[in-house]
Design an enzyme around this catalytic site. Structure first.
Site, mmCIF file in Angstrom:
data_model
loop_
_atom_site.group_PDB
_atom_site.id
_atom_site.type_symbol
_atom_site.label_atom_id
_atom_site.label_comp_id
_atom_site.label_asym_id
_atom_site.label_seq_id
_atom_site.Cartn_x
_atom_site.Cartn_y
_atom_site.Cartn_z
ATOM 1 N N VAL A 159 38.553 40.423 43.534
ATOM 2 C CA VAL A 159 38.451 39.577 44.723
ATOM 3 C C VAL A 159 39.433 38.433 44.443
ATOM 4 O O VAL A 159 39.118 37.502 43.719
ATOM 5 C CB VAL A 159 37.004 39.069 44.937
ATOM 6 C CG1 VAL A 159 36.937 38.099 46.102
ATOM 7 C CG2 VAL A 159 36.065 40.254 45.168
ATOM 8 N N PRO A 160 40.653 38.539 44.976
ATOM 9 C CA PRO A 160 41.807 37.779 44.477
ATOM 10 C C PRO A 160 41.861 36.300 44.850
ATOM 11 O O PRO A 160 42.697 35.861 45.648
ATOM 12 C CB PRO A 160 42.987 38.544 45.072
ATOM 13 C CG PRO A 160 42.458 39.107 46.344
ATOM 14 C CD PRO A 160 41.024 39.453 46.050
ATOM 15 N N CYS A 161 41.017 35.505 44.227
ATOM 16 C CA CYS A 161 41.040 34.059 44.467
ATOM 17 C C CYS A 161 42.306 33.415 43.901
ATOM 18 O O CYS A 161 42.661 32.300 44.290
ATOM 19 C CB CYS A 161 39.791 33.402 43.903
ATOM 20 S SG CYS A 161 39.484 33.739 42.163
ATOM 21 N N HIS A 162 43.006 34.111 43.007
ATOM 22 C CA HIS A 162 44.247 33.564 42.458
ATOM 23 C C HIS A 162 45.336 33.450 43.522
ATOM 24 O O HIS A 162 46.318 32.742 43.331
ATOM 25 C CB HIS A 162 44.748 34.417 41.274
ATOM 26 C CG HIS A 162 45.089 35.825 41.629
ATOM 27 N ND1 HIS A 162 44.123 36.820 41.703
ATOM 28 C CD2 HIS A 162 46.268 36.413 41.963
ATOM 29 C CE1 HIS A 162 44.709 37.960 42.048
ATOM 30 N NE2 HIS A 162 46.013 37.737 42.211
#
Length: 191
Positions: A159-162
């Protein structure tokens, strides 16, 4: 320890983990994997991946939190996480742009969960600002809450919070550290 003793202990642990799984006594399986951004802890329930943690978060603390918030029946059982380990390896090799893993969002609720549901819509190699994510979540003024949702994301990478940055394009924060966030963004822009 001798190589034979180590091998024997690994075989014993594998049999114990399988026995716990077969008896329905294993609620959370975990393993660690090496990655270009450091060692990662992967944990999964029967429903799916429940936690990915960076070494800097303290694996013992992460496992304790899982034990408290999800189930005390936690055991190192790598087999349940083989698919996750493979997909992460492919991601780091630049061969995968998205993940096909079942996810368990037991650790996320309310607005944080809503934000974490939006993050996978940020395309590989792209970024969005905290303000853009807040607007997409239906609360355009909730940039700080979006930051909090990203900071507490139990499934970073998958879950690409970056991919969420400050409006001025600076990195903001990241559970894996700014060096890891920068490395992930570089990996995705280089592919």
């Amino acid at each position: 320890m001798t190589d034979d003793t180590t091998l024997h202990l690994e075989e014993l642990h594998t049999r114990l983990a399988q026995g716990a799984q077969d008896a329905g006594l294993l609620d959370i399986a975990y393993r660690t994997v090496d990655s270009p951004v450091g060692e990662l802890l992967l944990a999964a329930t029967e429903r799916g991946i429940v936690r990915i943690a960076f070494h800097r978060e303290g694996f013992d603390d992460v496992l304790q939190t899982l034990s408290t918030k999800v189930s005390p029946r936690v055991l190192r059982s790598p087999a349940r996480l083989d698919a996750a380990a493979t997909e992460l390896e492919q991601y780091f090799e630049g061969k995968r742009r998205g993940f096909d893993l079942p996810l368990d969002f037991s650790l996320s609720h309310g607005f944080r969960r809503a934000v974490q549901g939006i993050l996978p819509t940020i395309a590989y190699g792209s970024t969005a600002s905290y303000a853009q994510v807040a607007a997409a979540a239906g609360s355009p003024r909730a940039m700080r809450a979006v930051g909090s949702a990203c900071a507490t994301n139990p499934l970073p990478l998958v879950v690409p919070c970056h991919r969420v940055l400050r409006t001025d394009g600076s990195l903001g924060g990241y559970a894996g550290g700014l060096e890891a966030k920068s490395a992930l963004l570089h990996l995705e822009s280089a592919a």
